[in-house]
Design a protein around this motif. Structure first.
Motif, PDB file in Angstrom:
ATOM      1  N   ASP A  64      -6.548   0.051  26.959  1.00  0.00           N
ATOM      2  CA  ASP A  64      -5.881   1.072  25.591  1.00  0.00           C
ATOM      3  C   ASP A  64      -4.720   0.507  25.144  1.00  0.00           C
ATOM      4  N   GLY A  65      -3.974  -0.387  25.776  1.00  0.00           N
ATOM      5  CA  GLY A  65      -2.718  -0.880  25.172  1.00  0.00           C
ATOM      6  C   GLY A  65      -2.841  -1.770  24.079  1.00  0.00           C
ATOM      7  N   TYR A  66      -4.183  -2.785  24.197  1.00  0.00           N
ATOM      8  CA  TYR A  66      -4.540  -3.710  23.276  1.00  0.00           C
ATOM      9  C   TYR A  66      -5.095  -3.011  22.091  1.00  0.00           C
ATOM     10  N   VAL A  67      -5.876  -1.848  22.311  1.00  0.00           N
ATOM     11  CA  VAL A  67      -6.537  -1.116  21.355  1.00  0.00           C
ATOM     12  C   VAL A  67      -5.450  -0.503  20.336  1.00  0.00           C
ATOM     13  N   ASN A  68      -4.394   0.194  21.155  1.00  0.00           N
ATOM     14  CA  ASN A  68      -3.372   0.742  20.542  1.00  0.00           C
ATOM     15  C   ASN A  68      -2.559  -0.048  19.519  1.00  0.00           C
ATOM     16  N   GLU A  69      -2.495  -1.275  20.305  1.00  0.00           N
ATOM     17  CA  GLU A  69      -1.590  -2.259  19.625  1.00  0.00           C
ATOM     18  C   GLU A  69      -2.245  -2.666  18.064  1.00  0.00           C
ATOM     19  N   GLN A  70      -3.561  -2.955  18.131  1.00  0.00           N
ATOM     20  CA  GLN A  70      -4.286  -3.127  17.016  1.00  0.00           C
ATOM     21  C   GLN A  70      -4.360  -2.234  15.970  1.00  0.00           C
ATOM     22  N   LEU A  71      -4.523  -0.855  16.436  1.00  0.00           N
ATOM     23  CA  LEU A  71      -4.682   0.051  15.444  1.00  0.00           C
ATOM     24  C   LEU A  71      -3.157   0.306  14.799  1.00  0.00           C
ATOM     25  N   THR A  72      -2.224   0.155  15.613  1.00  0.00           N
ATOM     26  CA  THR A  72      -0.874   0.442  15.196  1.00  0.00           C
ATOM     27  C   THR A  72      -0.606  -0.676  13.949  1.00  0.00           C
ATOM     28  N   ARG A  73      -1.145  -2.028  14.281  1.00  0.00           N
ATOM     29  CA  ARG A  73      -0.880  -3.207  13.224  1.00  0.00           C
ATOM     30  C   ARG A  73      -1.713  -2.885  12.108  1.00  0.00           C
ATOM     31  N   VAL A  74      -3.026  -1.955  12.242  1.00  0.00           N
ATOM     32  CA  VAL A  74      -3.587  -1.635  11.003  1.00  0.00           C
ATOM     33  C   VAL A  74      -2.978  -0.697  10.033  1.00  0.00           C
ATOM     34  N   LEU A  75      -2.623   0.251  10.828  1.00  0.00           N
ATOM     35  CA  LEU A  75      -2.099   1.460  10.318  1.00  0.00           C
ATOM     36  C   LEU A  75      -0.469   0.800   9.555  1.00  0.00           C
ATOM     37  N   TYR A  76       0.167  -0.093  10.089  1.00  0.00           N
ATOM     38  CA  TYR A  76       1.184  -0.716   9.560  1.00  0.00           C
ATOM     39  C   TYR A  76       0.940  -1.293   8.193  1.00  0.00           C
ATOM     40  N   ALA A  77      -0.217  -1.924   8.228  1.00  0.00           N
ATOM     41  CA  ALA A  77      -0.861  -2.944   7.012  1.00  0.00           C
ATOM     42  C   ALA A  77      -1.038  -1.967   5.927  1.00  0.00           C
ATOM     43  N   LEU A  78      -1.616  -0.850   6.348  1.00  0.00           N
ATOM     44  CA  LEU A  78      -2.281   0.190   5.365  1.00  0.00           C
ATOM     45  C   LEU A  78      -1.069   1.036   4.733  1.00  0.00           C
ATOM     46  N   ASP A  79      -0.188   1.232   5.581  1.00  0.00           N
ATOM     47  CA  ASP A  79       1.178   1.963   4.966  1.00  0.00           C
ATOM     48  C   ASP A  79       1.664   1.135   3.908  1.00  0.00           C
ATOM     49  N   ALA A  80       1.899  -0.410   4.374  1.00  0.00           N
ATOM     50  CA  ALA A  80       2.552  -1.219   3.384  1.00  0.00           C
ATOM     51  C   ALA A  80       1.623  -1.239   2.129  1.00  0.00           C
ATOM     52  N   PHE A  81       0.469  -1.207   2.177  1.00  0.00           N
ATOM     53  CA  PHE A  81      -0.527  -1.191   1.237  1.00  0.00           C
ATOM     54  C   PHE A  81      -0.337   0.150   0.193  1.00  0.00           C
ATOM     55  N   LYS A  82      -0.245   1.163   0.866  1.00  0.00           N
ATOM     56  CA  LYS A  82       0.255   2.548   0.050  1.00  0.00           C
ATOM     57  C   LYS A  82       1.488   2.441  -0.677  1.00  0.00           C
ATOM     58  N   LYS A  83       2.298   1.691  -0.241  1.00  0.00           N
ATOM     59  CA  LYS A  83       3.617   1.475  -0.975  1.00  0.00           C
ATOM     60  C   LYS A  83       3.686   0.237  -1.888  1.00  0.00           C
ATOM     61  N   GLY A  84       2.454  -0.182  -2.287  1.00  0.00           N
ATOM     62  CA  GLY A  84       2.407  -1.091  -3.033  1.00  0.00           C
ATOM     63  C   GLY A  84       2.895  -2.608  -2.630  1.00  0.00           C
ATOM     64  N   ASP A  85       2.764  -2.797  -1.322  1.00  0.00           N
ATOM     65  CA  ASP A  85       3.134  -4.106  -0.696  1.00  0.00           C
ATOM     66  C   ASP A  85       1.954  -4.960  -0.287  1.00  0.00           C
ATOM     67  N   VAL A  86       1.500  -5.945  -1.135  1.00  0.00           N
ATOM     68  CA  VAL A  86       0.235  -6.661  -0.578  1.00  0.00           C
ATOM     69  C   VAL A  86       0.415  -7.930  -0.173  1.00  0.00           C
ATOM     70  N   SER A  87       1.768  -8.050   0.174  1.00  0.00           N
ATOM     71  CA  SER A  87       2.002  -9.152   0.882  1.00  0.00           C
ATOM     72  C   SER A  87       1.731  -9.359   2.374  1.00  0.00           C
ATOM     73  N   VAL A  88       1.382  -8.251   2.867  1.00  0.00           N
ATOM     74  CA  VAL A  88       1.131  -8.145   4.408  1.00  0.00           C
ATOM     75  C   VAL A  88      -0.442  -8.448   4.762  1.00  0.00           C
ATOM     76  N   ARG A  89      -0.580  -9.441   5.941  1.00  0.00           N
ATOM     77  CA  ARG A  89      -1.759  -9.805   6.312  1.00  0.00           C
ATOM     78  C   ARG A  89      -1.932  -9.485   7.786  1.00  0.00           C
ATOM     79  N   LEU A  90      -3.449  -9.168   8.116  1.00  0.00           N
ATOM     80  CA  LEU A  90      -3.457  -8.955   9.590  1.00  0.00           C
ATOM     81  C   LEU A  90      -4.078 -10.297   9.984  1.00  0.00           C
ATOM     82  N   THR A  91      -3.361 -10.686  11.421  1.00  0.00           N
ATOM     83  CA  THR A  91      -3.965 -12.010  11.983  1.00  0.00           C
ATOM     84  C   THR A  91      -5.144 -11.551  12.822  1.00  0.00           C
ATOM     85  N   LYS A  92      -5.986 -12.419  13.131  1.00  0.00           N
ATOM     86  CA  LYS A  92      -6.969 -12.034  14.044  1.00  0.00           C
ATOM     87  C   LYS A  92      -6.503 -12.484  15.485  1.00  0.00           C
ATOM     88  N   GLN A  93      -6.718 -11.801  16.596  1.00  0.00           N
ATOM     89  CA  GLN A  93      -6.295 -12.109  17.928  1.00  0.00           C
ATOM     90  C   GLN A  93      -7.450 -12.610  18.789  1.00  0.00           C
TER      91      GLN A  93
END
Length: 239
Positions: A64-93
């Motif tokens: 669950d720790g890995y899943v939560n980590e990935q979901l948190t990263r996705v949420l962080y990216a989406l929140d940045a996008f919502k604020k107009g920040d398109v510089s964030v990228r998600l890395t593949k682990q």
């Protein structure tokens, strides 16, 4: 547990969970209305078809720790996008569904960032540098984003074409050519401008004709009492 630190790239990667943008105008409105009317709910349950099946799903060995980590990263990216920040990228682990999500998200923000860059470029080239023939490129855009690029170019056309026509007519006037008038069909403020220019050309033609007539009467026929008569011409033309 499979996890790891994000790597540095040329764009700003997502950090770990702890480090938690006339006709063409009508077309733009229609496109926006059409987009809203065609909104779809994301599929769920049995209606959901994965692009890639079991090999891309979450491994049962991943805690669950890995899943939560990935979901948190996705949420962080989406929140940045919502604020107009398109510089964030998600890395593949890992080679799992989160890799698919990262690929889809990164492709989306790359395309949107490109559209934003084109809007900024065309604003500078046309609005600041005065190149009214420049147009935005929608080569890498699709769907709604391509429609937006097309609408921007349509707006540019609706402004540039009349302005360029005014420039052509005024250039002809400066060369003494009073035969060509503003002929492009326009409306609103552009119509007022076109009618003013054409009326000016009409008055100049009348004035030139009267000057020629009086000159002929005085110089050729010897009539010294002749006067030019040009209706609707202001004080400058009568002085």
């Amino acid at each position: 547990m499979a996890s790891g630190k994000t790597t540095k790239t040329t764009t700003r990667p997502v950090t770990s969970s702890s480090a938690l943008a006339s006709e063409s105008t009508n077309a733009a409105v229609a496109a926006a209305d059409n987009t809203q009317s065609q909104r779809k709910e994301a599929p769920t349950g049995d209606t959901l078809t994965r692009r890639r099946v079991s090999t891309r799903s979450i491994d049962n060995t991943q805690d669950d720790g890995y899943v939560n980590e990935q979901l948190t990263r996705v949420l962080y990216a989406l929140d940045a996008f919502k604020k107009g920040d398109v510089s964030v990228r998600l890395t593949k682990q890992n080679d799992d569904i989160f890799a698919d999500i990262a690929e889809a998200y990164n492709s989306m923000v790359e395309m949107i960032g490109g559209v934003g860059g084109e809007v900024s470029r065309i604003s500078k080239v046309a609005g600041v540098e005065g190149n009214l023939k420049a147009r935005a490129s929608g080569e890498n855009a699709s769907g709604f984003w391509r429609d937006m690029i097309n609408n921007i170019n349509g707006l540019m056309d609706s402004i540039a074409v009349p302005v360029l026509e005014v420039g052509k007519v005024l250039k002809n006037i400066s060369k003494g050519n009073l035969d060509e008038t503003f002929q492009i069909p326009v409306s609103g403020d552009f119509k007022v401008m076109a009618e003013t220019i054409n009326k000016t050309i009409d008055n100049l033609n009348l004035f030139a004709g009267e000057v020629t007539r009086v000159a002929q009467e005085v110089g050729t026929e010897g009539k010294l009492g002749g006067q030019a008569s040009v209706p609707n011409v202001g004080a400058f033309g009568r002085s």
